[in-house]
Each structure stands twice: as C-alpha cells, then as structure tokens.
Scaffold this motif. Structure first.
Motif, PDB file in Angstrom:
ATOM      1  N   ASN B  57       0.840  -1.205   0.000  1.00 20.43           N
ATOM      2  CA  ASN B  57       0.000   0.000   0.000  1.00 20.43           C
ATOM      3  C   ASN B  57       0.871   1.248   0.000  1.00 20.43           C
ATOM      4  O   ASN B  57       1.931   1.284   0.604  1.00 20.43           O
ATOM      5  CB  ASN B  57      -0.890   0.025   1.247  1.00 20.43           C
ATOM      6  CG  ASN B  57      -1.942  -1.045   1.178  1.00 20.43           C
ATOM      7  OD1 ASN B  57      -2.712  -1.108   0.247  1.00 20.43           O
ATOM      8  ND2 ASN B  57      -1.949  -1.902   2.182  1.00 20.43           N
ATOM      9  N   ILE B  59       2.196   4.569   1.113  1.00 19.30           N
ATOM     10  CA  ILE B  59       2.236   5.216   2.430  1.00 19.30           C
ATOM     11  C   ILE B  59       1.865   6.685   2.282  1.00 19.30           C
ATOM     12  O   ILE B  59       2.358   7.379   1.394  1.00 19.30           O
ATOM     13  CB  ILE B  59       3.638   5.045   3.056  1.00 19.30           C
ATOM     14  CG1 ILE B  59       3.896   3.564   3.358  1.00 19.30           C
ATOM     15  CG2 ILE B  59       3.768   5.861   4.322  1.00 19.30           C
ATOM     16  CD1 ILE B  59       5.292   3.243   3.791  1.00 19.30           C
ATOM     17  N   THR B  61       2.386  10.007   2.743  1.00 17.24           N
ATOM     18  CA  THR B  61       3.583  10.761   3.138  1.00 17.24           C
ATOM     19  C   THR B  61       3.255  11.991   3.980  1.00 17.24           C
ATOM     20  O   THR B  61       4.017  12.354   4.865  1.00 17.24           O
ATOM     21  CB  THR B  61       4.390  11.206   1.900  1.00 17.24           C
ATOM     22  OG1 THR B  61       3.489  11.756   0.936  1.00 17.24           O
ATOM     23  CG2 THR B  61       5.135  10.052   1.279  1.00 17.24           C
ATOM     24  N   PHE B  64       2.660  10.824   7.345  1.00 15.91           N
ATOM     25  CA  PHE B  64       3.934  10.301   7.838  1.00 15.91           C
ATOM     26  C   PHE B  64       4.822  11.426   8.357  1.00 15.91           C
ATOM     27  O   PHE B  64       5.403  11.348   9.428  1.00 15.91           O
ATOM     28  CB  PHE B  64       4.618   9.538   6.697  1.00 15.91           C
ATOM     29  CG  PHE B  64       5.980   9.033   7.035  1.00 15.91           C
ATOM     30  CD1 PHE B  64       7.121   9.681   6.572  1.00 15.91           C
ATOM     31  CD2 PHE B  64       6.137   7.916   7.831  1.00 15.91           C
ATOM     32  CE1 PHE B  64       8.376   9.209   6.885  1.00 15.91           C
ATOM     33  CE2 PHE B  64       7.393   7.441   8.153  1.00 15.91           C
ATOM     34  CZ  PHE B  64       8.512   8.094   7.676  1.00 15.91           C
ATOM     35  N   ARG B  65       4.912  12.485   7.560  1.00 15.71           N
ATOM     36  CA  ARG B  65       5.781  13.598   7.964  1.00 15.71           C
ATOM     37  C   ARG B  65       5.259  14.283   9.214  1.00 15.71           C
ATOM     38  O   ARG B  65       6.025  14.866   9.971  1.00 15.71           O
ATOM     39  CB  ARG B  65       5.902  14.616   6.829  1.00 15.71           C
ATOM     40  CG  ARG B  65       6.908  14.169   5.777  1.00 15.71           C
ATOM     41  CD  ARG B  65       6.954  15.107   4.622  1.00 15.71           C
ATOM     42  NE  ARG B  65       7.397  14.424   3.425  1.00 15.71           N
ATOM     43  CZ  ARG B  65       7.180  14.865   2.205  1.00 15.71           C
ATOM     44  NH1 ARG B  65       6.499  15.976   2.001  1.00 15.71           N
ATOM     45  NH2 ARG B  65       7.625  14.198   1.169  1.00 15.71           N
ATOM     46  N   LYS B  68       6.007  10.890  12.666  1.00 15.79           N
ATOM     47  CA  LYS B  68       6.684   9.734  12.087  1.00 15.79           C
ATOM     48  C   LYS B  68       6.491   8.463  12.898  1.00 15.79           C
ATOM     49  O   LYS B  68       5.970   7.470  12.403  1.00 15.79           O
ATOM     50  CB  LYS B  68       8.185  10.061  11.966  1.00 15.79           C
ATOM     51  CG  LYS B  68       8.802   9.474  10.752  1.00 15.79           C
ATOM     52  CD  LYS B  68      10.227   9.921  10.478  1.00 15.79           C
ATOM     53  CE  LYS B  68      11.032  10.409  11.612  1.00 15.79           C
ATOM     54  NZ  LYS B  68      12.447  10.602  11.271  1.00 15.79           N
ATOM     55  N   GLU B  69       6.920   8.497  14.171  1.00 18.63           N
ATOM     56  CA  GLU B  69       6.933   7.276  14.980  1.00 18.63           C
ATOM     57  C   GLU B  69       5.526   6.713  15.172  1.00 18.63           C
ATOM     58  O   GLU B  69       5.296   5.518  15.052  1.00 18.63           O
ATOM     59  CB  GLU B  69       7.580   7.542  16.353  1.00 18.63           C
ATOM     60  CG  GLU B  69       9.047   7.927  16.277  1.00 18.63           C
ATOM     61  CD  GLU B  69       9.933   6.870  15.637  1.00 18.63           C
ATOM     62  OE1 GLU B  69       9.686   5.669  15.837  1.00 18.63           O
ATOM     63  OE2 GLU B  69      10.857   7.250  14.897  1.00 18.63           O
ATOM     64  N   LEU B  72       4.213   5.148  11.945  1.00 21.28           N
ATOM     65  CA  LEU B  72       4.863   3.856  11.690  1.00 21.28           C
ATOM     66  C   LEU B  72       4.336   2.787  12.636  1.00 21.28           C
ATOM     67  O   LEU B  72       4.090   1.650  12.235  1.00 21.28           O
ATOM     68  CB  LEU B  72       6.385   3.979  11.852  1.00 21.28           C
ATOM     69  CG  LEU B  72       7.171   4.549  10.687  1.00 21.28           C
ATOM     70  CD1 LEU B  72       8.627   4.704  11.052  1.00 21.28           C
ATOM     71  CD2 LEU B  72       7.042   3.700   9.449  1.00 21.28           C
ATOM     72  N   LYS B  73       4.158   3.172  13.902  1.00 21.25           N
ATOM     73  CA  LYS B  73       3.710   2.181  14.892  1.00 21.25           C
ATOM     74  C   LYS B  73       2.322   1.649  14.550  1.00 21.25           C
ATOM     75  O   LYS B  73       2.090   0.433  14.602  1.00 21.25           O
ATOM     76  CB  LYS B  73       3.713   2.798  16.288  1.00 21.25           C
ATOM     77  CG  LYS B  73       3.697   1.764  17.377  1.00 21.25           C
ATOM     78  CD  LYS B  73       4.030   2.394  18.719  1.00 21.25           C
ATOM     79  CE  LYS B  73       4.026   1.338  19.802  1.00 21.25           C
ATOM     80  NZ  LYS B  73       4.315   1.926  21.121  1.00 21.25           N
ATOM     81  N   LEU B  75       0.815   1.703  11.626  1.00 20.30           N
ATOM     82  CA  LEU B  75       0.918   0.951  10.373  1.00 20.30           C
ATOM     83  C   LEU B  75       1.444  -0.457  10.638  1.00 20.30           C
ATOM     84  O   LEU B  75       0.904  -1.461  10.144  1.00 20.30           O
ATOM     85  CB  LEU B  75       1.844   1.704   9.398  1.00 20.30           C
ATOM     86  CG  LEU B  75       2.142   1.030   8.061  1.00 20.30           C
ATOM     87  CD1 LEU B  75       0.911   1.003   7.184  1.00 20.30           C
ATOM     88  CD2 LEU B  75       3.269   1.748   7.350  1.00 20.30           C
ATOM     89  N   MET B  76       2.498  -0.516  11.446  1.00 24.94           N
ATOM     90  CA  MET B  76       3.103  -1.800  11.755  1.00 24.94           C
ATOM     91  C   MET B  76       2.161  -2.690  12.566  1.00 24.94           C
ATOM     92  O   MET B  76       2.109  -3.893  12.356  1.00 24.94           O
ATOM     93  CB  MET B  76       4.415  -1.611  12.528  1.00 24.94           C
ATOM     94  CG  MET B  76       5.555  -1.191  11.652  1.00 24.94           C
ATOM     95  SD  MET B  76       5.716  -2.254  10.220  1.00 24.94           S
ATOM     96  CE  MET B  76       5.823  -1.034   8.932  1.00 24.94           C
ATOM     97  N   ARG B  77       1.449  -2.075  13.472  1.00 27.05           N
ATOM     98  CA  ARG B  77       0.529  -2.856  14.298  1.00 27.05           C
ATOM     99  C   ARG B  77      -0.501  -3.541  13.417  1.00 27.05           C
ATOM    100  O   ARG B  77      -0.805  -4.725  13.598  1.00 27.05           O
ATOM    101  CB  ARG B  77      -0.157  -1.947  15.336  1.00 27.05           C
ATOM    102  CG  ARG B  77      -0.783  -2.729  16.475  1.00 27.05           C
ATOM    103  CD  ARG B  77      -2.154  -2.192  16.833  1.00 27.05           C
ATOM    104  NE  ARG B  77      -3.156  -2.480  15.824  1.00 27.05           N
ATOM    105  CZ  ARG B  77      -3.794  -3.652  15.727  1.00 27.05           C
ATOM    106  NH1 ARG B  77      -3.535  -4.636  16.559  1.00 27.05           N
ATOM    107  NH2 ARG B  77      -4.695  -3.841  14.776  1.00 27.05           N
TER     108      ARG B  77
END
Lengths: 303, 340
Positions: B57, B59, B61, B64-65, B68-69, B72-73, B75-77
C-alpha cells in the motif's frame, strides 16, 4: 564430497571439516560484525545491537580493521573463509561517508551482494526501557512501501535483510514464541528500520489482538552505494539441489472424496486374439476329446 | 452456551429470554476486547515460512511527515495483526503442553551459502565391486584373539595383530637365518601402507582429472628396482626441471629417452609480417573447418595403452628376482590387441 589429499588425523577434526563442507541442507548462516579504521559511537553501538539480535550465529570483531569493502573484497572473503560465515556487516565513519554501514553476503566465500547504508538517526536497544525479546528467537518481518516491489535495489535489499536476520529455517514454531518483529519501511527515498516487541492480548476470537512496544534498534537509513551480484552469479547461488525438491509421483491422483486413483498405461491389444482364462467346468474331459476325434475321423471317411 | 429445551411452556418462555441474553453477552464481550480485524486497500503478500509480510500500500507521506513514529507504529501494528491472523490459521500440533504451528516452506528464494555438493565418483575398487556384485560386509569392532583368549579391537590402540606384540617368528625352511625377520614384517607393513596411500591419491587424481604420480613407490627392503621401474623413475626425475631436462647431464650408458624435453622457443620481436599473417589465417582456417578435431581411434588407443601401463605392480624378491608380477588388464572385452 571431494576427497581430501591430507586426511584428518582424528575424528574431531574430520567432524569439524565436514561441518564446514558444502551440504545438501545447509547450516544456519553466520554473520561477522567488523569495525572499520575509524568508527563513531553510533556505528559501534549499531554493530553491537545487530550482533545481539543475530546471536548465537554471529561473531563480533572487537578490534578495528582498516578495510574498504567496495574496493577490495579479499579481506572480507578471508574472514568469511576463516570463520565459516556467509553474512557480514561492516561499520565505519569518515567525513565523506558518516555513520556508514555495509551489509553483505557471500556465496562460496566470494562476495555476492553488498549494500552501503548511511545512518541518519539511531536509537540503541538500551535506550528503550521496555522488556526485551528472548535471545535467539525468530523475528517476524514486515516490509512496507511499494519500493520493495518496483526498484531493483530495494528488492535485493529486502532479500538481504531476510537472509541476514532470518535465523534457522524451521518447520514448526511455538505460537507464544513469536515475540519480536523487524519492520522496514521505504518512504521518501529513506529506509526506516524499527524493531518492536509483540504483545499478544486477549481478543474475542481465537486469534489474539496484537500490541507493539518499541524495543530494539531504531534506525533511519539512506541507501548509498550498492554492489549487487550479476544475474548469472545470483542464479547460480540460488540453485537448489534436486534431492531437496519434493518428488512428484506420476499417474496417481485423488478425487474429491479423497479416494486414490491410479492410471495404468496398456499396450495395444488385439481383442479377437486375446487369450482368456477358461472356466474349469467348461473344460473338455478326456472322453469328450476322444469322442470328437472319432467323429472327425468318421467325417473324413465319409468324404 | 447450550440452551436446553424443556417440555413445558413456561420453560419455553424462559428459554427465549436466555437466548436473547446470549446475544447481549456476545455483544458485550466483543466491545470489551479490541478487534483483530484490519482493513487494507491492497492485500498483503505473505511468506509464512519466513514469517514475512509485504505491504504494498502506498504510504501517506503527509501523515507520515506529521508524526513519524506514531504513524509507523500504527501501520506496523495493523500489518503485524494481519500476519498473526494468517499464522493462527495454520495447523497446530500440541506436544508437552506446548502448542506449535506447522509452518509451510518459505516462498522467498534465498541464495545458498555454499555450492551444491557434487556426488562422489566411484573409485576403481567401487566400480569393480559393482560389476562383480561384491557387497560390503559389516565387520565388528572387537575380534577374538586366540593367543590371549580375549576380545581385542580390530584396529587402533591394543589391536589384534599389532606387530610389537609379535615375539616369535619362524624362519622358513630355505630362509636366511641371519636376516631380521621382525624388521622384514615391519617393512612389509609399511609397503602396504604406502601402496594404499598411492592408490588413494591416484583415485583423487582420477576424480579431479589431474595427473597422478606415475611411478608407484618401490617396495622397501629392496635396493634394486627392475629395469622398467628404473628407466621410468630416471626419466621423470630428469624432466622435473624448468628446462624439462634439456641441460641435465646424463649418465655414461643412459639410454636416450624417446621424447626429449623441448622448451618452446620465444618468438623474436621483429617478426616477418607475411609469416605472421599466414599463421593467423591458418588458425582461422582450422577454426572454421567442419571436420571433427577429435580423432576417436587415436583417443581410444591412447586410453587403452594408458590403462595397460597404469596398474603394474611387480614384487621384487630380496635377491632381485621378479616374483609374481601382477599385470592387470582393464577392459578385456574392448581390446583388439596392440596399437594401430
């Protein structure tokens, strides 16, 4: 196995050499972590952190080695040969390439791929206060970003990362033992590597709810130089032995009910000349044969 | 939750109430725990053998900007949740209170560490044994020793036939009484060891298709080699120099070898242009010609001659007489007899 000219004097040496010899099913890949001539704190700590993640299949060199992997591969090949490793990570720091990390792998003790990454920001394992994962557990991998499908360099980097941190190849895994995940995301031309500890919480269904807690090294990387293997060399390295491939049984199939069906190939048969078994009851007795013979004789006589 | 249907009507009404309660219970349960469902635009690609999930997918941006953290967290989860869902669907095996999931074979093609091992080529003996149908007999480690009436190992420390245990040797009828027979036995043993070593190296050389040691070691305890062995050894020793034996002084009555070593003459710097042109054209002509380069008859004859020469062990007695020479002829059926 190629015969050795100089035979090992005892079994211990023979076993050691056989372990290092090429095999059908290979050992887990080992990695060496080498420091360059000049290293920064960031690089040293990064190497130590990755070494802890890769333990026990890893060797950390304590002394500094002045090497230039992209110019001269001989030293790395020598180290690989001596330590029986096929993965390496080399860290160095200079003005031109600050916080430089070279990840690479070898095939037959010759360098296959090398990728140079620059560390923009780094957070070590000890900077995170959460509980850590068990030593030697297999990580889960999550790659995000469409660059990992489109760009050649990123595809190879993904393959390299999996190869590096995968650990032993297992057929069964303890469900409670899936405790950490390495996530690599490619956004904006940069690569973000984060390591999280997986916490499995109760949920309404059988599958648990996942919660993540950042634990391990956290790096913001940028890809610098790459030295990837030529397609032919890579193809040769990826070749798998035939013995490990599952043997396909021909002419056997299974129908929807699970019944085993076979296929038999017959030669051409002339059905008119086919010899069949005669029922014993219908077999002519000795008397009958005699009678038929006399009948024939009389017939001939008549003619 | 099992609802028992009772016969009386009043109980039926109660049963209905219980059924409604069950639904309420389920809804309550669901709200208490967080869901394990995740929605994605593009399905993730899984390689469960390597515990890998690839998210293609795009991302966001901008988001994201922003943070950030956090981005990402989350998304990862979501991605890890999907991966765990997939893993939990695998068949499980329970062993000793531990639940294991059976992982399929990994689909990612990863390069090997070392090349695929080559199968060992059969040695000369193994080929012979195969054709004759000789099978290996399993030998026991311990052998009964008649002299000491105990079991001793067949080989190694304190073995059965150890030479140092031998305290008496009978001198044969026509044998020399002043000869050291103990030493003779030891020498015979070392002969066998060196012969075995020679054969092992020859097998390796054959497998690697390199030239092996041409002259087998002469049997010890004999100072003289027979004529054939001598000439062979002499020729080899002479040719083992940089100039291939050209400047080695020869003995007074040494026979001239058939093939003398010739070092390739270095070409001069200023060469004849015409000659060079002719040579190069000749090479091209050779390359272009359709005729087979390999002369089969010649090759077969050379091979047969080599085989005849290769295994030639002759035992030389203490007097220097040749006793029981073993000249093994390989490939008897093939030979027509003699070189053409």
């Amino acid at each position: 196995m190629e015969e050795r000219i100089v035979k090992p004097k005892n079994q211990r040496v023979k076993r050691f050499l056989d372990n290092r010899a090429p095999k059908l099913i290979e050992n887990t890949k080992k990695a060496i972590f080498i420091r360059g001539g000049n290293t920064s704190d960031v690089i040293s700590q990064a190497l130590v952190d990755f070494y802890l993640l890769k333990k026990p299949d890893a060797v950390l060199f304590r002394k500094k080695n002045i090497l230039r992997p992209f110019e001269d591969e001989a030293s790395i090949e020598f180290f690989s040969d001596r330590n029986d490793t096929s993965l390496f990570m080399f860290g160095s720091h200079n003005k031109k390439r600050p916080h430089n990390l070279v990840i690479g792998r070898l095939f037959d003790h010759h360098v296959l791929d090398m990728v140079e990454l620059g560390i923009n920001s780094f957070k070590a394992i000890h900077d995170f206060t959460t509980s850590k994962c068990v030593l030697g557990s297999k990580p889960c991998f999550v790659f995000s970003g469409d660059a990992f499908e489109t760009e050649q360099d990123y595809i190879r980097l993904k393959n390299l990362f999996i190869d590096f941190f995968r650990g032993p190849d297992v057929t069964k895994i303890r469900l409670a033992g899936l405790d950490h995940v390495m996530s690599i995301s490619a956004v904006d031309g940069k690569i973000y590597l984060r390591t999280y500890q997986i916490q499995l919480k109760k949920s309404g269904s059988r599958t648990p709810r996942v919660e993540l807690e950042e634990m391990g090294p956290s790096l913001d990387l940028v890809m610098r130089r790459t030295k990837l293997a030529s397609p032919e060399f890579y193809k040769q390295a990826c070749r798998q032995p035939k013995a490990t491939k599952p043997k396909t049984v021909k002419n056997v199939s299974y129908n929807t009910f699970g019944a085993k069906l076979g296929r038999v190939h017959m030669k051409r048969q002339n059905l008119s000349k086919l010899g069949t078994f005669k029922a014993k009851g219908l077999k002519r007795t000795h008397n009958e044969k005699e009678n038929s013979r006399t009948v024939k004789k009389s017939k001939v006589e008549v003619e | 939750v099992v609802i028992y249907k009772s016969t009386c009507k009043a109980a039926d009404m109660e049963a209905m109430d219980i059924a409604l309660d069950v639904d309420a219970l389920l809804a309550e349960n669901k709200s208490k725990h967080k869901s394990t469902e995740v929605k994605k635009d593009v399905e993730l690609q899984f390689d469960l053998g390597n515990l890998l999930a690839t998210d293609l997918n795009i991302i966001d941006t901008a988001a994201f900007r922003g943070e950030k953290e956090g981005y990402l967290k989350t998304l990862m989860r979501d991605n890890v949740q999907l991966l765990i869902n997939q893993i939990w669907q695998l068949p499980t095996v329970k062993t000793e209170d531990v639940v294991l999931a059976e992982l399929p074979k990994g689909t990612t093609v990863l390069p090997r560490e070392k090349p695929i091992p080559k199968p060992k080529a059969p040695t000369k003996w193994e080929q012979f044994a195969k054709t004759k149908g000789i099978k290996k007999m399993k030998k026991s480690r311990m052998v009964f020793d008649e002299t000491t009436q105990t079991y001793k190992p067949r080989y190694g420390y304190k073995r059965v036939g150890d030479l140092k245990d031998e305290w008496i040797v009978e001198v044969p009828k026509n044998g020399d009484p002043y000869q050291d027979y103990f030493k003779k036995k030891e020498e015979q043993k070392s002969d066998l060891v060196s012969k075995n070593e020679y054969q092992r190296l020859r097998n390796i050389a054959k497998e690697r298709k390199t030239k092996s040691l041409r002259v087998p070691p002469p049997p010890s305890g004999t100072k003289d080699l027979n004529k054939h062995q001598l000439t062979q050894a002499l020729g080899l020793a002479k040719a083992a120099t940089a100039s291939v034996g050209k400047f080695t002084p020869s003995l007074p009555s040494e026979p001239v070898p058939k093939r003398s070593g010739k070092k390739r003459k270095a070409e001069s710097m200023i060469a004849d242009v015409g000659e060079e042109k002719a040579r190069n054209l000749g090479i091209l002509k050779k390359m272009n010609k359709k005729k087979e380069v390999l002369d089969i008859t010649k090759a077969v004859n050379t091979h047969m001659a080599d085989e005849q020469k290769s295994v030639h062990f002759s035992r030389v007695d203490s007097d220097g007489k040749v006793v029981g020479s073993k000249k093994r002829k390989a490939g008897g059926g093939k030979k027509t007899g003699g070189k053409k």
